[in-house]
Motif scaffolding. Sequence first.
Motif, short mmCIF file in Angstrom:
data_model
loop_
_atom_site.label_atom_id
_atom_site.label_comp_id
_atom_site.label_asym_id
_atom_site.label_seq_id
_atom_site.Cartn_x
_atom_site.Cartn_y
_atom_site.Cartn_z
N LYS A 1 17.39 3.92 6.43
CA LYS A 1 16.04 4.20 6.91
C LYS A 1 16.03 5.58 7.55
O LYS A 1 16.96 5.97 8.23
CB LYS A 1 15.64 3.14 7.95
N ASP B 1 3.51 5.71 4.38
CA ASP B 1 2.52 4.88 3.70
C ASP B 1 2.73 4.88 2.20
O ASP B 1 2.64 3.86 1.53
CB ASP B 1 1.10 5.37 4.02
N TYR B 2 3.00 6.08 1.70
CA TYR B 2 3.21 6.21 0.26
C TYR B 2 4.39 5.36 -0.20
O TYR B 2 4.29 4.58 -1.15
CB TYR B 2 3.44 7.68 -0.11
N LEU B 3 5.52 5.46 0.52
CA LEU B 3 6.72 4.70 0.14
C LEU B 3 6.45 3.20 0.23
O LEU B 3 6.84 2.42 -0.64
CB LEU B 3 7.91 5.09 1.02
N ASP B 4 5.73 2.80 1.31
CA ASP B 4 5.41 1.38 1.47
C ASP B 4 4.55 0.88 0.32
O ASP B 4 4.81 -0.18 -0.25
CB ASP B 4 4.66 1.15 2.80
N SER B 5 3.55 1.71 -0.03
CA SER B 5 2.63 1.26 -1.08
C SER B 5 3.37 1.10 -2.41
O SER B 5 2.99 0.30 -3.26
CB SER B 5 1.48 2.26 -1.24
N LYS B 6 4.42 1.86 -2.61
CA LYS B 6 5.19 1.77 -3.87
C LYS B 6 6.36 0.80 -3.73
O LYS B 6 7.14 0.63 -4.68
CB LYS B 6 5.77 3.14 -4.24
N ASN B 7 6.49 0.26 -2.51
CA ASN B 7 7.59 -0.66 -2.27
C ASN B 7 8.96 0.00 -2.46
O ASN B 7 9.88 -0.58 -3.02
CB ASN B 7 7.46 -1.88 -3.18
N VAL B 8 9.05 1.25 -2.03
CA VAL B 8 10.29 2.01 -2.21
C VAL B 8 11.06 2.07 -0.89
O VAL B 8 10.52 2.44 0.14
CB VAL B 8 9.98 3.45 -2.69
N LYS B 9 12.32 1.64 -0.96
CA LYS B 9 13.23 1.86 0.16
C LYS B 9 14.17 2.98 -0.25
O LYS B 9 14.59 3.05 -1.41
CB LYS B 9 14.07 0.59 0.41
#
Length: 954
Positions: A35, A45-53
């Motif tokens: 992280k 927000d962008y990473l969350d919306s794409k479900n990217v870790k």
Amino acid sequence: MSEVNKIDMFKNDVRYRENIAHIETIPAKKPSFKKVDNLNQKIVDYLDSKNVKLYLHQAETYESIKDGEHVIITTPTASGKTLAFNLPIMETMIEDKDATALYIYPAKALSNDQLHVLENLEKELDIKINPRTYDGDTPREDKRGIREKSRIVLTNPYQLHLILSWHHQWSKFYKNLRYIVIDESHYYKGVFGSNVAFLIKRLKRIANFYGSYPQFILSSATLANPLELANRLTGEEFKLVDNDTSPSGEKDFILYNPFKNYVRKKINNQAAPSVHMETENIFMYMMLKNIQTLCFTVSRKTTELIAMWAKKDMNQVKGQLAHRIAAYRAGYQAQERREIEDGLKSGKYLGVTCTNALELGIDIGSLDAVIISGYPGTMISTWQQAGRAGRSNQKSLAILIAFENQLDQYFMNNPEFFFDKPHENAIIDLTNPILQDAHLLCAAKELPLQRGEAEKYFGISQDVIDKLVDNKDLHENHRGDFMYPYDDNPAMDHSLDQISSEEFKIMNNGQLLETMERSQVYREAHEGAILINKGDTYVVNSVNLKNGYVNVSKEAVDYHTMVLNQTDINIKKKLSKTKYGDLTIHFGELTVSEDYFKYKKMHFSKVIGTYPLELPPLKFNTKGLWFTIPKRVKDTLEDMFPNEEEVFAGGLHGAEHALIGLFPLHTMCDRFDIGGLSTNYHEDTQEATIFIYDGYEGGIGICEKAVDVFIDLLNSTIDLLENCQCQSGCPACIYSPKCGNDNKPLHKNATKYILKYMSDLISKNIPEEDVKAEVIIENEVIPDEFDEAYELYEKGDYSSSKDVLNSIISNDKKHAPSLALMARILYEQDQKDIALLFTKKALSSDRSNEMANELEVLLTNKPQKETVELKSLDDVETLYEEAYDLYEQGDLATSSEILENLLDFDDKNSEALALMGLIYYHSGMFPKAIEYYKKASKINKNGEMVKELKMRVA
Ligand SMILES: [Zn+2]
Ligand SMILES: [Zn+2]
């Protein structure tokens, strides 16, 4: 049937398993994540919306860039490299409304792919960056808007080279330039890479001029020297991110050798396997098992052929699959290519053959299997091609099918080399004088060069500038700056793909077919040659060397041509020698002259005619390495193979070929980038010598790197020879496809012996793992060098002694002691003619040189008078014994000569005086004998000889 079973069937099939040289199972890998703190909210927000870790290596890349470091990331293609470096850049774009970034791609197709990624990010993050490509295809009317409004510009080196001098139009962009991204940077190697390195430094200078100091972000495939490459390209120090923490499914990597059970014999009834047919066969097998497969081939022609054969055969076996086969290569229309790319993704195509055009980042999804027909030339390419197979969490397959050449066969026999650490070094040379001149002129055109800037940005000394001023290429103004004084743009005259600006136009029916450098014309487009272009054959009708034109006509012929040449080399300047144990590798400037004197027409491997060529020799200065092999190796080999001819020459020639064949393993190059010469005797070394040189004017750094990795190169060459099953040499070991001597003479066992001899020199005194390179820079005469040479001579190490002598003589042509010692060694090695030559040279610079005088007598058969300088009583003792022995044997003349000599040094030696008396006695000179008895007895009456003489004269 499950996917896994399908994939595993191939390796267990009786038709194939006998030829499998190795199976490497690359295990599935689980991801690790990290992280990142303090990410901009928009990005979060962008990473969350794409479900990217973020994977660990992505997080590290992000953090290093945010820390202000220059970063190079070398994880595999599908590991999320692009996102890793795009995130910090996007963050900067969000936080600084003026910030700009330049993305450089080696090929147009790639910048288009990346453009879509950036456009997407712009939309998702809701920021204004207006990403655009700026290259030869950009409409004229769009250009101004891009320069003024785009904050991210994607381009390629060719375009940048041409537009850099228009920097004032880009002032806003350069003023705010924060990042320079160089993607696929392993692509920048050799001539192109060296040109691009100078270009990047020109770019940096322009950015600095506008007050910006951009950070570099490089991505590359795995290399042996990523940090060195990054530094040479940009002149900066880098942080390396190379730990891939992305997930992948299990993969079998199979090394498949059609030649595994085939032994090339002198007389052979068994036909050699056909790699192309074998490839088609395996390609068919995969499709019939419903395994989606991409098949890489080495040429456009084979790409077409294999697809054609497969379609034909499929019609016989399973007709409905025939239309699911396609060929893909550069040269097709963009639309056709896109259709195949999409068809692979959707599954419409089951099997596609292709050239390396599909190797770079173009998105085609992932496949079940990849066939690589023939080693593509670099390990990087091989891994990238293999990387096309592998769906998430499913087993995949890559098969490398070997050709019968050195590199392919080396991998088949040494799989650990392939699957172990990266071995390839990408080479960039910043010392080529032609490139230095060309880029200095471009830089001066862009902005006047201030004193010191050539050194600061390009590492080029002021002498080079001074020379350009002398030649009126640059002009020094009243402020002391150096300007390009003409109106044209020197960038237009210098292509990034070449060294020299001389260009030959190959014309077919008045239309330009392609362009070439002079050396390429000599090798591939001489009169009568068959030139292959995009799979078509052309006959060369005429060559105009003066005007730079070659006229060809398209003709379907069933033969090909091969040109023969004779190479001459002179050592122009020694630059360094590197010692590995007792093995010395020299490096320096060479003058190479290649005389292309005839060519052969061949139908497959059969010669159907030989024709003379009238071309002036191709002369160029380059850099290369060389080493010598002493005469005792020749003697040993001649004893070992008493009834064979040219054993030593065949061994040297074989060693030259085999070493060159494996150059690309360690230095990223093509074997056609280098040339070689082996000779029984070379006038600049006075020894049997093997030269290997860069095939480009001014050199391009390949041989320089090879000196660094010479032990590895030698060891792999020895492995190659040990593992080759052939009887007397074959294309997999010592034959060369480009040999100017038609592969004659060659001797496999002598080759092995010579290579082994070299390897023994390395580890004679210390274990090999402890051997360190000792590099000696050659420039001035070191004062005690001659003593060193003499010592080596006395130890019997003639080659090393000659080495040292050569370096003294090359600095001081009149150094008599060295010339004489060289003559002495040559005399002892039975090379009397050359020994006499050196003797004369020594005498003409110092008539009184003793060694040379002595040799003159020996070599011209003048009667000799023994003169020995006596230094101690021990010497006297020895001389006396010698005189006594000769006396006993009845050689009174020589004995008396020695005694005279001895008495000159020690006239109180009673025994010697007495022996002299005895000689006079036996010669019938009684008064003399009495005279000597008196002298001797005065000193010591009781000496043995004195008593003996007394008995005679009494
Ligand atoms: Zn062989
Ligand atoms: Zn050769």
